[in-house]
Motif scaffolding. Sequence first.
Motif, PDB file in Angstrom:
ATOM      1  N   PHE A   1       0.838  -1.198   0.000  1.00 45.59           N
ATOM      2  CA  PHE A   1       0.000   0.000   0.000  1.00 45.59           C
ATOM      3  C   PHE A   1       0.873   1.248   0.000  1.00 45.59           C
ATOM      4  CE2 PHE A   1      -2.255  -3.342   2.227  1.00 45.59           C
ATOM      5  CZ  PHE A   1      -3.577  -3.211   1.857  1.00 45.59           C
ATOM      6  N   ARG A   2       0.430   2.279  -0.702  1.00 46.14           N
ATOM      7  CA  ARG A   2       1.025   3.611  -0.606  1.00 46.14           C
ATOM      8  C   ARG A   2      -0.101   4.643  -0.658  1.00 46.14           C
ATOM      9  NH1 ARG A   2       3.663   4.867  -5.144  1.00 46.14           N
ATOM     10  NH2 ARG A   2       2.916   2.995  -6.216  1.00 46.14           N
ATOM     11  N   PHE A   3      -0.025   5.621   0.228  1.00 41.70           N
ATOM     12  CA  PHE A   3      -1.041   6.672   0.304  1.00 41.70           C
ATOM     13  C   PHE A   3      -0.358   8.028   0.221  1.00 41.70           C
ATOM     14  CE2 PHE A   3      -2.480   3.043   2.858  1.00 41.70           C
ATOM     15  CZ  PHE A   3      -3.675   2.749   2.209  1.00 41.70           C
ATOM     16  N   MET A   4      -0.898   8.880  -0.630  1.00 41.66           N
ATOM     17  CA  MET A   4      -0.303  10.200  -0.822  1.00 41.66           C
ATOM     18  C   MET A   4      -1.376  11.281  -0.854  1.00 41.66           C
ATOM     19  SD  MET A   4       2.545   9.093  -3.629  1.00 41.66           S
ATOM     20  CE  MET A   4       1.716   7.532  -3.907  1.00 41.66           C
ATOM     21  N   ARG A   5      -1.056  12.416  -0.239  1.00 38.85           N
ATOM     22  CA  ARG A   5      -1.867  13.633  -0.330  1.00 38.85           C
ATOM     23  C   ARG A   5      -0.943  14.766  -0.725  1.00 38.85           C
ATOM     24  NH1 ARG A   5      -4.266  14.774   5.262  1.00 38.85           N
ATOM     25  NH2 ARG A   5      -5.395  16.413   4.147  1.00 38.85           N
ATOM     26  N   SER A   6      -1.411  15.627  -1.610  1.00 39.57           N
ATOM     27  CA  SER A   6      -0.563  16.711  -2.082  1.00 39.57           C
ATOM     28  C   SER A   6      -1.411  17.915  -2.464  1.00 39.57           C
ATOM     29  CB  SER A   6       0.275  16.259  -3.284  1.00 39.57           C
ATOM     30  OG  SER A   6      -0.568  15.885  -4.353  1.00 39.57           O
ATOM     31  N   LEU A   7      -0.744  19.060  -2.538  1.00 38.07           N
ATOM     32  CA  LEU A   7      -1.371  20.303  -2.969  1.00 38.07           C
ATOM     33  C   LEU A   7      -0.736  20.777  -4.255  1.00 38.07           C
ATOM     34  CD1 LEU A   7      -1.762  22.481   0.249  1.00 38.07           C
ATOM     35  CD2 LEU A   7      -3.564  21.377  -1.067  1.00 38.07           C
ATOM     36  N   ARG A   8      -1.556  21.216  -5.186  1.00 36.80           N
ATOM     37  CA  ARG A   8      -1.097  21.914  -6.378  1.00 36.80           C
ATOM     38  C   ARG A   8      -1.932  23.176  -6.474  1.00 36.80           C
ATOM     39  NH1 ARG A   8      -0.475  18.590 -11.761  1.00 36.80           N
ATOM     40  NH2 ARG A   8       1.340  17.872 -10.577  1.00 36.80           N
ATOM     41  N   GLY A   9      -1.361  24.289  -6.044  1.00 35.17           N
ATOM     42  CA  GLY A   9      -2.153  25.505  -5.902  1.00 35.17           C
ATOM     43  C   GLY A   9      -3.152  25.321  -4.774  1.00 35.17           C
ATOM     44  N   ALA A  10      -4.428  25.584  -5.068  1.00 39.13           N
ATOM     45  CA  ALA A  10      -5.471  25.427  -4.060  1.00 39.13           C
ATOM     46  C   ALA A  10      -6.114  24.047  -4.114  1.00 39.13           C
ATOM     47  CB  ALA A  10      -6.538  26.505  -4.256  1.00 39.13           C
ATOM     48  N   SER A  11      -5.651  23.199  -5.019  1.00 35.36           N
ATOM     49  CA  SER A  11      -6.271  21.894  -5.228  1.00 35.36           C
ATOM     50  C   SER A  11      -5.570  20.818  -4.411  1.00 35.36           C
ATOM     51  CB  SER A  11      -6.235  21.527  -6.713  1.00 35.36           C
ATOM     52  OG  SER A  11      -6.741  20.231  -6.927  1.00 35.36           O
ATOM     53  N   GLU A  12      -6.333  20.058  -3.672  1.00 30.53           N
ATOM     54  CA  GLU A  12      -5.797  18.919  -2.911  1.00 30.53           C
ATOM     55  C   GLU A  12      -6.056  17.639  -3.693  1.00 30.53           C
ATOM     56  OE1 GLU A  12      -6.137  16.730   1.464  1.00 30.53           O
ATOM     57  OE2 GLU A  12      -7.405  18.454   0.983  1.00 30.53           O
ATOM     58  N   ARG A  13      -5.029  16.804  -3.805  1.00 32.43           N
ATOM     59  CA  ARG A  13      -5.152  15.534  -4.514  1.00 32.43           C
ATOM     60  C   ARG A  13      -4.796  14.380  -3.573  1.00 32.43           C
ATOM     61  NH1 ARG A  13      -5.933  15.088  -9.611  1.00 32.43           N
ATOM     62  NH2 ARG A  13      -4.867  13.050  -9.660  1.00 32.43           N
ATOM     63  N   THR A  14      -5.452  13.259  -3.794  1.00 35.23           N
ATOM     64  CA  THR A  14      -5.173  12.061  -3.011  1.00 35.23           C
ATOM     65  C   THR A  14      -4.910  10.899  -3.961  1.00 35.23           C
ATOM     66  OG1 THR A  14      -7.478  11.298  -2.880  1.00 35.23           O
ATOM     67  CG2 THR A  14      -6.718  12.855  -1.189  1.00 35.23           C
TER      68      THR A  14
END
Length: 264
Positions: A176-189
């Motif tokens: 398993f790998r889990f990632m959260r990130s920001l690109r500008g105001a957008s949050e991605r998972t």
Amino acid sequence: METRTDNAVVAPQLCFGTVRHRRLRPTTNAFDYGVYFLRLPLRTLGAGAFGPRLFSRNRFNLLSFHDRDHGDGKQALLPWIDGLLRAEGITDADGEIWLQAFPRVLGYVFNPVAFWFCHRIDGTLRAVVCEVRNTFGEKHCYLLDTGAAIGNGVELRARKQFHVSPFCKIEGGYRFRFMRSLRGASERTLACIDHDDASGPLLLTSISGSAAKLSNTAVATAFFTYPLMTIGVVVRIHWQALKLFVKRVPFISKPLPPSEPLSR
């Protein structure tokens, strides 16, 4: 891209993204399709409603979330997850609990996997519980716990103990790998689940999405962009199974249900 590991945003989210799946052996089979899913901050929400008129908690609507669809189906969600963690010796997951799952669409849902992201009070990820279901109405939970904070994208492992597909044996394990990130105001998972058997990598799967505030606009966009999505999840599962059958991938009969409800 800026990496995000805190829980600064504590409002319910509707995420729009993609499910991807690739089988490597004994024949290749791959697909991807658009989906949407919920991310709910359970401690912040408590037992309250979510706000939008087109989305309901524990009652019928275009989209809805029913507490009994998760956990043991009997206890309230927070007592259930806190009790499970304590029973496994995890006492410092006292921050936000984010539950990621498909919503009900016109009252129907099937969640192949839901994720409980259990954080410390400082926002670091402490443990993840993966709630896995098969089409036979059975459920099994995998606890991912390193004994310390889990970094963004760190690989976590669990031994496979639950029958999901009639084209995969109960052997090997998951990565398993889990990632959260920001690109500008957008949050991605991004959540990746890869299955290895004795011969190496067998299945590569992921679900990714960009978060939007859970609002009437987001609900309407989801409902009309992906009509009857959760029914489509089950239809696609059986369609892909038919394709594997036609390709003569060996069929494995369903064994007895697992005797333990939780595994690491």
